[in-house]
Scaffold this active site. Structure first.
Site, mmCIF file in Angstrom:
data_model
loop_
_atom_site.group_PDB
_atom_site.id
_atom_site.type_symbol
_atom_site.label_atom_id
_atom_site.label_comp_id
_atom_site.label_asym_id
_atom_site.label_seq_id
_atom_site.Cartn_x
_atom_site.Cartn_y
_atom_site.Cartn_z
ATOM 1 N N ASN A 7 21.732 50.060 -25.510
ATOM 2 C CA ASN A 7 21.372 49.491 -26.814
ATOM 3 C C ASN A 7 22.668 49.380 -27.623
ATOM 4 O O ASN A 7 23.197 50.372 -28.117
ATOM 5 C CB ASN A 7 20.374 50.427 -27.498
ATOM 6 C CG ASN A 7 19.919 49.896 -28.837
ATOM 7 O OD1 ASN A 7 20.401 48.859 -29.307
ATOM 8 N ND2 ASN A 7 19.009 50.611 -29.472
ATOM 9 N N LYS A 14 24.431 52.910 -27.533
ATOM 10 C CA LYS A 14 23.558 54.029 -27.147
ATOM 11 C C LYS A 14 23.161 53.816 -25.701
ATOM 12 O O LYS A 14 22.907 52.677 -25.295
ATOM 13 C CB LYS A 14 22.277 54.007 -27.995
ATOM 14 C CG LYS A 14 22.365 54.832 -29.252
ATOM 15 C CD LYS A 14 20.976 55.115 -29.787
ATOM 16 C CE LYS A 14 20.756 54.374 -31.080
ATOM 17 N NZ LYS A 14 19.428 54.400 -31.620
ATOM 18 N N ARG A 91 18.669 46.267 -24.483
ATOM 19 C CA ARG A 91 17.835 45.925 -25.631
ATOM 20 C C ARG A 91 18.475 44.734 -26.331
ATOM 21 O O ARG A 91 19.673 44.763 -26.651
ATOM 22 C CB ARG A 91 17.771 47.100 -26.596
ATOM 23 C CG ARG A 91 16.984 46.735 -27.816
ATOM 24 C CD ARG A 91 17.106 47.785 -28.880
ATOM 25 N NE ARG A 91 16.306 47.377 -30.020
ATOM 26 C CZ ARG A 91 16.540 47.761 -31.261
ATOM 27 N NH1 ARG A 91 17.523 48.571 -31.524
ATOM 28 N NH2 ARG A 91 15.776 47.350 -32.226
ATOM 29 N N HIS A 180 10.497 45.467 -33.342
ATOM 30 C CA HIS A 180 9.981 46.718 -32.756
ATOM 31 C C HIS A 180 8.963 46.434 -31.657
ATOM 32 O O HIS A 180 8.090 47.265 -31.368
ATOM 33 C CB HIS A 180 9.273 47.606 -33.815
ATOM 34 C CG HIS A 180 10.146 48.111 -34.902
ATOM 35 N ND1 HIS A 180 9.761 48.095 -36.237
ATOM 36 C CD2 HIS A 180 11.373 48.659 -34.880
ATOM 37 C CE1 HIS A 180 10.714 48.608 -36.975
ATOM 38 N NE2 HIS A 180 11.706 48.959 -36.177
ATOM 39 N N HIS A 208 4.530 51.707 -36.813
ATOM 40 C CA HIS A 208 5.851 52.209 -36.395
ATOM 41 C C HIS A 208 6.631 52.456 -37.684
ATOM 42 O O HIS A 208 7.113 51.518 -38.326
ATOM 43 C CB HIS A 208 6.549 51.168 -35.512
ATOM 44 C CG HIS A 208 7.943 51.554 -35.108
ATOM 45 N ND1 HIS A 208 8.302 51.824 -33.809
ATOM 46 C CD2 HIS A 208 9.073 51.727 -35.848
ATOM 47 C CE1 HIS A 208 9.588 52.149 -33.764
ATOM 48 N NE2 HIS A 208 10.081 52.084 -34.991
ATOM 49 N N ARG A 241 15.458 48.988 -46.940
ATOM 50 C CA ARG A 241 15.026 47.590 -47.100
ATOM 51 C C ARG A 241 13.827 47.504 -48.029
ATOM 52 O O ARG A 241 12.933 48.358 -47.985
ATOM 53 C CB ARG A 241 14.641 46.999 -45.733
ATOM 54 C CG ARG A 241 15.840 46.714 -44.864
ATOM 55 C CD ARG A 241 15.414 46.275 -43.480
ATOM 56 N NE ARG A 241 15.997 47.155 -42.486
ATOM 57 C CZ ARG A 241 15.575 47.285 -41.243
ATOM 58 N NH1 ARG A 241 14.547 46.594 -40.812
ATOM 59 N NH2 ARG A 241 16.157 48.121 -40.420
ATOM 60 N N PHE A 284 13.564 60.319 -45.316
ATOM 61 C CA PHE A 284 12.280 60.820 -45.804
ATOM 62 C C PHE A 284 12.301 62.323 -46.081
ATOM 63 O O PHE A 284 11.697 62.792 -47.040
ATOM 64 C CB PHE A 284 11.159 60.479 -44.801
ATOM 65 C CG PHE A 284 9.813 60.646 -45.417
ATOM 66 C CD1 PHE A 284 9.240 59.632 -46.164
ATOM 67 C CD2 PHE A 284 9.127 61.845 -45.310
ATOM 68 C CE1 PHE A 284 8.015 59.803 -46.778
ATOM 69 C CE2 PHE A 284 7.907 62.026 -45.916
ATOM 70 C CZ PHE A 284 7.342 61.001 -46.651
ATOM 71 N N GLU A 334 5.591 59.947 -36.737
ATOM 72 C CA GLU A 334 5.304 61.075 -35.852
ATOM 73 C C GLU A 334 5.371 62.410 -36.592
ATOM 74 O O GLU A 334 4.716 63.364 -36.200
ATOM 75 C CB GLU A 334 6.326 61.110 -34.695
ATOM 76 C CG GLU A 334 6.143 59.991 -33.693
ATOM 77 C CD GLU A 334 7.329 59.814 -32.764
ATOM 78 O OE1 GLU A 334 8.018 60.810 -32.454
ATOM 79 O OE2 GLU A 334 7.587 58.667 -32.345
ATOM 80 N N ASN A 335 6.199 62.453 -37.651
ATOM 81 C CA ASN A 335 6.495 63.762 -38.242
ATOM 82 C C ASN A 335 6.026 63.994 -39.671
ATOM 83 O O ASN A 335 5.817 65.147 -40.050
ATOM 84 C CB ASN A 335 8.017 63.986 -38.208
ATOM 85 C CG ASN A 335 8.539 64.053 -36.792
ATOM 86 O OD1 ASN A 335 8.128 64.909 -36.025
ATOM 87 N ND2 ASN A 335 9.413 63.134 -36.441
ATOM 88 N N GLU A 384 11.331 53.906 -26.666
ATOM 89 C CA GLU A 384 11.767 52.535 -26.397
ATOM 90 C C GLU A 384 12.630 52.459 -25.138
ATOM 91 O O GLU A 384 12.570 51.475 -24.394
ATOM 92 C CB GLU A 384 12.505 51.971 -27.614
ATOM 93 C CG GLU A 384 11.528 51.681 -28.741
ATOM 94 C CD GLU A 384 12.193 51.289 -30.048
ATOM 95 O OE1 GLU A 384 12.675 52.202 -30.743
ATOM 96 O OE2 GLU A 384 12.219 50.102 -30.365
HETATM 97 P P1 AMP Z 1 13.653 56.754 -37.018
HETATM 98 O O1 AMP Z 1 14.256 55.529 -37.630
HETATM 99 O O2 AMP Z 1 12.433 56.471 -36.185
HETATM 100 O O3 AMP Z 1 14.649 57.617 -36.298
HETATM 101 O O4 AMP Z 1 13.113 57.653 -38.242
HETATM 102 C C1 AMP Z 1 13.979 58.179 -39.206
HETATM 103 C C2 AMP Z 1 13.155 58.714 -40.369
HETATM 104 O O5 AMP Z 1 12.271 59.742 -39.897
HETATM 105 C C3 AMP Z 1 14.013 59.315 -41.475
HETATM 106 O O6 AMP Z 1 13.573 58.864 -42.740
HETATM 107 C C4 AMP Z 1 13.724 60.810 -41.314
HETATM 108 O O7 AMP Z 1 13.832 61.502 -42.533
HETATM 109 C C5 AMP Z 1 12.296 60.800 -40.840
HETATM 110 N N1 AMP Z 1 11.933 62.082 -40.238
HETATM 111 C C6 AMP Z 1 12.455 62.671 -39.134
HETATM 112 N N2 AMP Z 1 11.918 63.904 -38.959
HETATM 113 C C7 AMP Z 1 11.047 64.103 -39.980
HETATM 114 C C8 AMP Z 1 10.183 65.190 -40.365
HETATM 115 N N3 AMP Z 1 10.117 66.315 -39.670
HETATM 116 N N4 AMP Z 1 9.432 65.023 -41.485
HETATM 117 C C9 AMP Z 1 9.495 63.883 -42.204
HETATM 118 N N5 AMP Z 1 10.284 62.848 -41.896
HETATM 119 C C10 AMP Z 1 11.055 62.936 -40.799
#
Ligand code: AMP
Length: 396
Positions: A7, A14, A91, A180, A208, A241, A284, A334-335, A384
């Protein structure tokens, strides 16, 4: 077959080496600061085995060579010879209308990808650089391009056409493409399995939600609408964004702030979203911390973020005349417990019943709705790289 997944960004690369028969990642890593100085991180079993160290990387070709050296290194390598690499999966962000599925790369394909550069000027040229570098270093290895846009090529005209004069579509192919796609495809298939649905007779919504985010309506296994558009700027509020807004705002800001269109676009792409609304951060976790410390703007940004996702899920349930199952994926999906519960709380009218205990879990594949919920909701971690390896293996 061992598949090397690449990627490539403009100054980064990556990679992941995946054993496509067992679907395990043998090694992964990242080259950064290509063209500046060069930084390589190589991991085996998720653990860093080669410390970040300066490696001169004047260009992507050198980066590819360093990656291959790391893969066969006698101390931390995972293969004994480069001949073990059966294929490379690349990718590619934008395939325009040329590519509705993955393809084996040849000179003609390279040209067709180049023809899409206008549509993704930040991403496609970088993806191509990676392809060219790999073809030069490993000319005998077959390579496949997997496009972020391909999965969405099944959208009907009514979903992909904007309310613009037809000539702009005819002349410039201005339309919704969506992004995505590899993730939406991977997650929707897994969601159908988890929910016990026949994918060919199902209505699914995939959220997503990462630093970039998009929501997709998947009907009978096909993408029928998605929140990102001509570019990844449209749709939900994202890390930096803006997501969708009244296009007149561009001209308004340009006049008021004495900025060019390009400068306003930079604001919308890089300084808006959660970062712009909170004035604090695009991340986040940091936003959550800000909110817990009483930062009002962080709280408002988070509220607006969740509200936006709720609106897209509602729109896509309407577009498909119903929904059987919903998935949350990517870093936030997910989190972030509060995002999932915040969205699910507002979907009672669709028949979503949240399992409040399960909702507190994170990061793993699981159901977060009750077992009696009419619409089943799952966390489905995206992968991915594995999806690209599967596509590559399938094509070859
Ligand atoms: P990604 O682009 O899929 O890697 O997602 C990045 C985003 O996921 C960032 O805003 C992170 O702060 C958020 N993120 C990762 N781990 C957590 C978590 N445990 N709780 C809340 N947000 C998370």
């Amino acid at each position: 077959m061992k598949v090397l997944v690449i990627n490539c960004g403009s100054s980064s690369l990556k990679y992941q080496l995946i054993d496509a028969s067992t679907e395990t990642a043998l090694a992964s890593g990242l080259c950064e600061r290509i063209g500046i100085d060069g930084l390589l991180t190589h991991k085996v079993d998720g653990k860093k085995v080669k410390d970040e160290e300066k490696n001169p990387m004047p260009n992507h070709e050198v980066a590819v060579k360093l990656v291959l050296d790391a893969l066969v290194d006698k101390d931390y390598g995972v293969i004994t010879s480069l001949e073990e690499i059966g294929a490379i999966g690349h990718r590619v962000v934008h395939g325009g209308e040329h590519f509705a599925s993955s393809v084996i790369i040849n000179d003609e394909v390279e040209k067709a990808i180049e023809a899409c550069n206008d549509l993704a000027p930040l991403h496609n040229p970088a993806n191509l650089v990676g392809i060219k570098a790999c073809r030069k270093v490993l000319p005998q290895v077959p390579m496949v391009a997997v496009f972020d846009t391909a999965f969405h090529q099944t959208m009907p005209e009514k979903a992909y056409l904007y309310g613009l004069p037809r000539e702009y579509y005819d002349k410039y192919k201005i339309r919704r493409y969506g992004f995505h796609g590899t993730s939406h495809s991977f997650v929707s298939k897994r969601l159908a399995e988890l929910a016990g649905l026949d994918i060919h007779n199902s209505k699914l919504i995939v959220c997503h939600i990462g630093n970039g985010g998009s929501v997709t309506a998947v009907k009978n296994g096909k993408s029928v609408d998605t929140s990102m558009g001509l570019t990844p700027l449209e749709g939900i509020i994202m890390g930096t964004r803006s997501g969708s807004l009244d296009p007149a705002i561009v001209e308004f800001i340009a006049h008021k702030e004495n900025k060019t269109i390009e400068e306003v676009m930079t604001v919308l792409n890089k300084k808006s979203g959660l970062a712009g609304m909170s004035g604090l951060t695009s991340d986040f976790r940091d936003l959550r911390k800000g909110k817990s410390e009483g930062n009002q703007l962080a709280a408002i940004a988070m509220d607006a973020f969740i509200y936006n996702i709720v609106k897209y899920v509602g729109a896509y349930a309407a577009a498909m005349n119903g929904v059987d199952a919903i998935a949350f994926t990517a870093g936030i999906g997910e989190n972030a417990i509060e995002v999932r519960t915040g969205v699910m709380e507002n979907l009672g009218y669709l028949g979503v019943e949240a399992d409040l205990e399960a909702c507190k879990q994170m990061g793993q594949e699981m159901m977060v709705s009750t077992k009696d919920s009419k619409v089943k909701v799952f966390i489905v971690p995206t992968n991915e790289e594995l999806a690209i390896a599967r596509e590559t293996k399938a094509l070859l």
